[in-house]
Scaffold this active site. Structure first.
Site, short mmCIF file in Angstrom:
data_model
loop_
_atom_site.label_atom_id
_atom_site.label_comp_id
_atom_site.label_asym_id
_atom_site.label_seq_id
_atom_site.Cartn_x
_atom_site.Cartn_y
_atom_site.Cartn_z
N ASP A 5 122.64 22.80 -19.97
CA ASP A 5 122.28 23.96 -19.20
C ASP A 5 123.68 24.97 -18.97
OD1 ASP A 5 119.91 23.67 -16.71
OD2 ASP A 5 121.65 25.11 -16.38
N ASP B 169 125.00 27.60 -23.48
CA ASP B 169 124.13 28.88 -23.29
C ASP B 169 123.27 29.09 -24.39
OD1 ASP B 169 123.02 31.47 -22.77
OD2 ASP B 169 124.89 32.12 -22.20
N VAL B 170 122.00 28.85 -24.09
CA VAL B 170 120.92 28.98 -25.41
C VAL B 170 120.94 30.39 -25.80
CG1 VAL B 170 119.38 27.15 -24.97
CG2 VAL B 170 118.85 29.44 -24.27
N ASN C 163 113.37 24.31 -23.16
CA ASN C 163 112.92 24.30 -22.10
C ASN C 163 113.58 25.39 -21.52
OD1 ASN C 163 111.63 23.56 -19.23
ND2 ASN C 163 113.90 23.41 -19.02
N TYR D 52 108.73 38.87 -19.53
CA TYR D 52 108.59 37.43 -19.46
C TYR D 52 107.10 37.15 -20.28
CZ TYR D 52 107.86 32.47 -17.66
OH TYR D 52 107.50 31.38 -17.88
N THR E 129 109.34 25.13 -9.12
CA THR E 129 110.47 24.91 -9.43
C THR E 129 111.34 26.01 -8.73
OG1 THR E 129 110.39 26.38 -11.36
CG2 THR E 129 109.81 24.06 -11.86
N1 LIG Z 1 107.91 27.21 -13.08
C1 LIG Z 1 107.06 27.74 -13.72
O1 LIG Z 1 105.92 28.26 -12.97
C2 LIG Z 1 106.78 27.84 -15.13
C3 LIG Z 1 105.47 28.08 -15.71
C4 LIG Z 1 105.31 28.29 -17.20
C5 LIG Z 1 106.59 28.20 -17.82
N2 LIG Z 1 107.62 27.53 -17.28
C6 LIG Z 1 108.91 27.73 -18.30
O2 LIG Z 1 109.36 26.33 -18.18
C7 LIG Z 1 111.03 26.40 -18.47
C8 LIG Z 1 111.80 26.04 -17.33
O3 LIG Z 1 111.38 26.50 -16.15
P1 LIG Z 1 111.72 26.11 -14.64
O4 LIG Z 1 110.45 26.52 -13.66
O5 LIG Z 1 111.98 24.71 -14.67
O6 LIG Z 1 113.07 26.86 -14.27
P2 LIG Z 1 114.13 26.64 -13.46
O7 LIG Z 1 114.86 27.85 -13.02
O8 LIG Z 1 113.92 25.77 -12.38
O9 LIG Z 1 115.03 26.05 -14.34
C9 LIG Z 1 115.40 26.38 -15.62
C10 LIG Z 1 117.02 25.63 -15.98
O10 LIG Z 1 117.37 26.58 -17.06
C11 LIG Z 1 118.76 26.65 -17.16
N3 LIG Z 1 119.22 28.02 -17.95
C12 LIG Z 1 118.72 29.56 -17.48
N4 LIG Z 1 119.17 30.14 -18.67
C13 LIG Z 1 119.79 29.23 -19.50
C14 LIG Z 1 120.53 29.49 -20.62
N5 LIG Z 1 120.78 30.66 -21.07
N6 LIG Z 1 120.96 28.35 -21.44
C15 LIG Z 1 120.77 27.26 -20.95
N7 LIG Z 1 120.02 26.99 -19.66
C16 LIG Z 1 119.82 28.06 -18.90
C17 LIG Z 1 118.82 27.11 -15.58
O11 LIG Z 1 120.25 27.22 -15.11
C18 LIG Z 1 117.83 26.09 -14.87
O12 LIG Z 1 118.61 25.03 -14.74
C19 LIG Z 1 111.01 27.78 -18.54
O13 LIG Z 1 111.02 28.18 -20.10
C20 LIG Z 1 109.89 28.73 -17.99
O14 LIG Z 1 109.68 30.01 -18.46
C21 LIG Z 1 107.77 27.91 -15.96
#
Ligand SMILES: NC(=O)c1ccc[n+]([C@@H]2O[C@H](COP(=O)([O-])OP(=O)(O)OC[C@H]3O[C@@H](n4cnc5c(N)ncnc54)[C@H](O)[C@@H]3O)[C@@H](O)[C@H]2O)c1
Length: 248
Positions: free
Chosen positions: A38, A61-62, A88, A155, A190
């Site tokens: 993360d 950082d990805v 993820n 997005y 989330t």
């Molecule tokens: N929550 C939703 O409704 C939802 C729906 C569909 C898809 N998603 C996808 O699921 C994945 C996770 O989403 P979430 O809801 O758990 O988000 P979240 O914001 O709760 O968690 C995301 C995590 O990724 C980390 N992160 C952000 N940028 C980063 C980077 N550059 N390098 C490494 N880590 C990084 C953040 O610090 C955080 O801990 C994402 O790809 C999101 O697009 C989420």
């Protein structure tokens, strides 16, 4: 609980919160040695502590190719390989605007994490999977990979790209015993929803046939199944988990 990942090494990106945190906990609970990555150290530390002794945290950082290469090299040196990769990490739309109003820096930021990051992680991990004779990759797409919503073009575009990157990679590595699939959650409970108003969340819940949001642990259960040896013929697929939202 099954122990489907005994002896396996897994990397989960964005493991400090939400879906990634739940994936790290699930894979560790099923016997994997999991490295969660993360950009936020405090969140990552807490998530690793909660996931148990077989979870480890590395800041990465990805969007940063050098950091990714160093992180993957460290995982391989410390643990001996990478059998499972969960791509993820992802960010939401910084601003709700029409496409022509989206600032270029927002567009580049979303693409840099959500698309380039998924490419860079696979670029770094696949050579190790080829050497060790296989592996499994799950890329986090979205229902937004299939249907658009207004005012979030960066997005939505990024998640369409993750779906097609998954399919393109699946076409290339099928004979190498590397399985690659996409998981497509609907709105999940989330921190990514932190910028959404209470009215917006109410509207999303009302639209759901089940009348609720998805929980991160439910997505983690699907990810674990797809990544496991219980899914040997599941490859190049895109798996919705949205409580029926896409069905109606
Ligand atoms: N929550 C939703 O409704 C939802 C729906 C569909 C898809 N998603 C996808 O699921 C994945 C996770 O989403 P979430 O809801 O758990 O988000 P979240 O914001 O709760 O968690 C995301 C995590 O990724 C980390 N992160 C952000 N940028 C980063 C980077 N550059 N390098 C490494 N880590 C990084 C953040 O610090 C955080 O801990 C994402 O790809 C999101 O697009 C989420």
């Amino acid at each position: 609980m099954n122990r489907r990942f005994e002896g396996k090494i897994a990397i989960v990106t964005g493991a400090g919160a939400g879906i990634g945190r739940a994936c790290m906990a699930r894979l560790a609970s099923e016997g994997a040695v999991v490295v969660g990555t993360d950009v936020k150290a405090d969140k990552l530390d807490a998530a690793v502590a909660a996931a148990g002794t077989d979870a480890h945290g590395l800041i990465c950082d990805v969007a940063d190719p050098a950091a990714i290469d160093a992180m993957v090299a460290e995982v391989v040196a410390r643990f001996g390989g990478v059998h499972v990769l969960v791509n993820n990490a992802g960010i939401g739309n910084p601003r709700r605007l029409r496409l022509h109003e989206q600032p270029l820096e927002d567009w580049d930021k979303v693409m840099g994490v959500n698309v380039r990051g998924v490419y860079l992680m696979q670029r770094a991990v696949i050579p190790h999977m080829l050497r060790q004779g296989g592996g499994s990759i799950v890329n986090m797409a979205s229902t937004g990979s299939f249907r658009a919503t207004a005012l979030s073009s960066p997005y939505i575009t990024s998640k369409g790209a993750v779906l097609m990157m998954t399919r393109a990679a699946a076409a290339e590595y099928a004979r190498d015993n590397i399985r690659i699939n996409a998981v497509c959650p609907g709105t999940t409970n989330t921190d990514i929803l932190a910028n959404s108003s209470a009215e917006m969340i109410e509207m999303l819940v009302a639209r759901s046939p089940q009348g609720r949001l998805c929980e991160p642990e439910e997505v983690a259960a699907l990810v674990a199944f797809l990544a496991s040896d219980e899914a040997p013929h599941i490859h190049g697929g895109a798996y919705l988990i949205d409580g029926g939202r896409s069905a109606i």
